[in-house]
Design a protein around this motif. Structure first.
Motif, PDB file in Angstrom:
ATOM      1  N   ILE A 107      52.176  77.592  51.229  1.00  0.00           N
ATOM      2  CA  ILE A 107      51.053  77.815  52.138  1.00  0.00           C
ATOM      3  C   ILE A 107      51.078  79.268  52.598  1.00  0.00           C
ATOM      4  N   THR A 108      49.925  79.946  52.591  1.00  0.00           N
ATOM      5  CA  THR A 108      49.868  81.327  53.057  1.00  0.00           C
ATOM      6  C   THR A 108      48.917  81.456  54.245  1.00  0.00           C
ATOM      7  N   ARG A 109      49.303  82.300  55.167  1.00  0.00           N
ATOM      8  CA  ARG A 109      48.465  82.644  56.311  1.00  0.00           C
ATOM      9  C   ARG A 109      48.732  84.107  56.668  1.00  0.00           C
ATOM     10  N   ASP A 110      47.672  84.915  56.676  1.00  0.00           N
ATOM     11  CA  ASP A 110      47.776  86.324  57.056  1.00  0.00           C
ATOM     12  C   ASP A 110      48.786  87.051  56.166  1.00  0.00           C
ATOM     13  N   ARG A 111      49.837  87.606  56.782  1.00  0.00           N
ATOM     14  CA  ARG A 111      50.802  88.413  56.030  1.00  0.00           C
ATOM     15  C   ARG A 111      52.031  87.625  55.582  1.00  0.00           C
ATOM     16  N   ALA A 112      52.023  86.314  55.758  1.00  0.00           N
ATOM     17  CA  ALA A 112      53.223  85.531  55.474  1.00  0.00           C
ATOM     18  C   ALA A 112      52.889  84.287  54.665  1.00  0.00           C
ATOM     19  N   CYS A 113      53.920  83.695  54.105  1.00  0.00           N
ATOM     20  CA  CYS A 113      53.770  82.407  53.447  1.00  0.00           C
ATOM     21  C   CYS A 113      54.957  81.534  53.824  1.00  0.00           C
ATOM     22  N   GLY A 114      54.749  80.232  53.718  1.00  0.00           N
ATOM     23  CA  GLY A 114      55.816  79.269  53.953  1.00  0.00           C
ATOM     24  C   GLY A 114      55.840  78.286  52.814  1.00  0.00           C
ATOM     25  N   TYR A 115      56.997  77.715  52.573  1.00  0.00           N
ATOM     26  CA  TYR A 115      57.105  76.733  51.510  1.00  0.00           C
ATOM     27  C   TYR A 115      58.104  75.655  51.907  1.00  0.00           C
ATOM     28  N   LEU A 116      57.851  74.447  51.436  1.00  0.00           N
ATOM     29  CA  LEU A 116      58.773  73.341  51.663  1.00  0.00           C
ATOM     30  C   LEU A 116      58.868  72.506  50.396  1.00  0.00           C
ATOM     31  N   TRP A 117      59.986  71.766  50.303  1.00  0.00           N
ATOM     32  CA  TRP A 117      60.193  71.043  49.057  1.00  0.00           C
ATOM     33  C   TRP A 117      61.219  69.926  49.214  1.00  0.00           C
ATOM     34  N   ALA A 118      61.130  68.987  48.264  1.00  0.00           N
ATOM     35  CA  ALA A 118      62.129  67.933  48.096  1.00  0.00           C
ATOM     36  C   ALA A 118      62.185  67.612  46.613  1.00  0.00           C
ATOM     37  N   GLY A 119      63.378  67.665  46.041  1.00  0.00           N
ATOM     38  CA  GLY A 119      63.529  67.371  44.619  1.00  0.00           C
ATOM     39  C   GLY A 119      63.799  68.616  43.798  1.00  0.00           C
ATOM     40  N   ASP A 120      63.450  68.559  42.503  1.00  0.00           N
ATOM     41  CA  ASP A 120      63.775  69.657  41.596  1.00  0.00           C
ATOM     42  C   ASP A 120      62.564  70.392  41.029  1.00  0.00           C
ATOM     43  N   SER A 121      61.375  70.151  41.574  1.00  0.00           N
ATOM     44  CA  SER A 121      60.264  71.055  41.275  1.00  0.00           C
ATOM     45  C   SER A 121      60.542  72.363  42.014  1.00  0.00           C
ATOM     46  N   ARG A 122      60.068  73.463  41.489  1.00  0.00           N
ATOM     47  CA  ARG A 122      60.532  74.773  41.975  1.00  0.00           C
ATOM     48  C   ARG A 122      59.391  75.726  42.344  1.00  0.00           C
ATOM     49  N   ILE A 123      59.752  76.720  43.164  1.00  0.00           N
ATOM     50  CA  ILE A 123      58.909  77.901  43.390  1.00  0.00           C
ATOM     51  C   ILE A 123      59.720  79.136  43.019  1.00  0.00           C
ATOM     52  N   GLU A 175      64.062  64.082  53.838  1.00  0.00           N
ATOM     53  CA  GLU A 175      64.510  65.417  54.232  1.00  0.00           C
ATOM     54  C   GLU A 175      63.756  66.448  53.408  1.00  0.00           C
ATOM     55  N   LEU A 176      63.110  67.376  54.094  1.00  0.00           N
ATOM     56  CA  LEU A 176      62.385  68.463  53.438  1.00  0.00           C
ATOM     57  C   LEU A 176      63.011  69.794  53.826  1.00  0.00           C
ATOM     58  N   ASP A 177      63.319  70.631  52.856  1.00  0.00           N
ATOM     59  CA  ASP A 177      63.762  71.989  53.148  1.00  0.00           C
ATOM     60  C   ASP A 177      62.544  72.883  53.311  1.00  0.00           C
ATOM     61  N   GLU A 178      62.684  73.933  54.113  1.00  0.00           N
ATOM     62  CA  GLU A 178      61.544  74.788  54.444  1.00  0.00           C
ATOM     63  C   GLU A 178      62.005  76.218  54.645  1.00  0.00           C
ATOM     64  N   ASN A 179      61.144  77.175  54.283  1.00  0.00           N
ATOM     65  CA  ASN A 179      61.452  78.581  54.513  1.00  0.00           C
ATOM     66  C   ASN A 179      60.150  79.368  54.582  1.00  0.00           C
ATOM     67  N   THR A 180      60.221  80.588  55.074  1.00  0.00           N
ATOM     68  CA  THR A 180      59.057  81.472  55.144  1.00  0.00           C
ATOM     69  C   THR A 180      59.467  82.869  54.678  1.00  0.00           C
ATOM     70  N   LEU A 181      58.481  83.662  54.294  1.00  0.00           N
ATOM     71  CA  LEU A 181      58.744  85.060  53.962  1.00  0.00           C
ATOM     72  C   LEU A 181      57.490  85.883  54.164  1.00  0.00           C
ATOM     73  N   GLU A 182      57.689  87.178  54.380  1.00  0.00           N
ATOM     74  CA  GLU A 182      56.560  88.095  54.536  1.00  0.00           C
ATOM     75  C   GLU A 182      56.054  88.510  53.168  1.00  0.00           C
ATOM     76  N   LEU A 183      54.738  88.566  53.027  1.00  0.00           N
ATOM     77  CA  LEU A 183      54.128  88.888  51.742  1.00  0.00           C
ATOM     78  C   LEU A 183      54.131  90.388  51.472  1.00  0.00           C
ATOM     79  N   ARG A 184      54.128  90.732  50.188  1.00  0.00           N
ATOM     80  CA  ARG A 184      54.008  92.109  49.731  1.00  0.00           C
ATOM     81  C   ARG A 184      52.884  92.185  48.704  1.00  0.00           C
ATOM     82  N   ASP A 185      52.247  93.314  48.638  1.00  0.00           N
ATOM     83  CA  ASP A 185      51.201  93.520  47.642  1.00  0.00           C
ATOM     84  C   ASP A 185      51.750  93.278  46.241  1.00  0.00           C
TER      85      ASP A 185
END
Length: 256
Positions: A107-123, A175-185
């Motif tokens: 999921i992206t909003r403004d200058r950042a994105c967040g992601y969550l997951w369970a299992g072995d599908s990947r980002i 149980e869902l793992d979650e993280n966020t990061l700042e976007l770059r061009d």
């Protein structure tokens, strides 16, 4: 100091049954205008995995998009917890042990994105030519690797390669793992099921993502996986971020 940014997103998605399976138990979400992408992989060998993945994706299509990133992620998490309850109830009704699906969500909003997951599908994230796997598989093999009992090469051919330890619907408590990061061009994200990551190397992923052409990259990655035998369902989503306010826009060839 903060700098103005206005990200424009392009994306593309592909999903294929592969060359061996009879049913495609994967499902995906590709909604660049809403800043939401997802891949779900119904649990192989279990009853109606296609139902599970479809329920996961349908729930995520309803994620509220107007609020900030933290609230949107919380809404997505709550929806997945409800799907977990529904799948547990459905499994009990059908008298099977579980009906489940992996999930990976960006999921992206403004200058950042967040992601969550369970299992072995990947980002994965390709940034300035470097490919990084953002998610860590919830799998038996990954646990063995973390304990130093398996090398990465051994893990590729381990007989327990497909045993996952988390999935929507697998257990009463999700149980869902979650993280966020700042976007770059120029950031390019790849979301995929293990039908892709088991067949395509990270070097090949980076090579296909490098152009920033989402449609071509998604198609080429699918074709590579199929050419290797397509032993599982294959799903891929490619999303590319372009910062229209980046200070070096006039100096950079967009094709590089």
């Amino acid at each position: 100091m903060t700098f103005p940014s206005e990200f424009r997103w392009t994306s593309a998605a592909r999903s294929d049954t592969g060359c061996v399976r009879q049913i495609n138990e994967d499902a995906l979400l590709d909604a660049p205008t809403r800043g939401v992408w997802a891949v779900a992989d119904g649990m192989g060998g279990h009853a109606v995995g296609d139902l599970a993945s479809r329920m996961v994706i349908e729930s995520l299509t309803k994620v509220k998009g107007a609020s900030g990133l933290t609230n949107v992620l919380a809404d997505a998490r709550a929806r997945l917890l409800r799907v977990n309850e529904q799948l547990r109830a459905e499994a009990a009704r059908r008298q099977v042990s579980r009906i489940g699906s992996t999930v990976v969500l960006l999921i992206t909003r403004d200058r950042a994105c967040g992601y969550l997951w369970a299992g072995d599908s990947r980002i994965y994230l390709l940034r300035r030519g470097n490919l990084v796997q953002l998610t860590r598989d919830h799998s038996h093999v990954e646990e063995l690797k973390a304990r130093g009992q398996l090398t990465a090469e051994e893990a590729l051919h381990h007989p327990a390669q497909h045993l996952i330890t988390r999935a929507v619907g697998a257990l009463d408590v999700l149980e869902l793992d979650e993280n966020t990061l700042e976007l770059r061009d120029g950031d390019t994200f790849l979301l995929c099921s293990d039908g892709l990551s088991n067949e395509v190397s990270e070097a090949e992923m980076a090579n296909e993502l490098a152009s920033g052409d989402c449609d071509t990259a998604a198609q080429r990655l699918l074709e590579i996986a199929l050419s290797r035998g397509g032993r599982d369902n294959i799903s891929v989503v490619v999303a590319h971020a372009e910062d229209l306010m980046a200070s070096d826009k006039t100096q950079v060839n967009p094709g590089v």
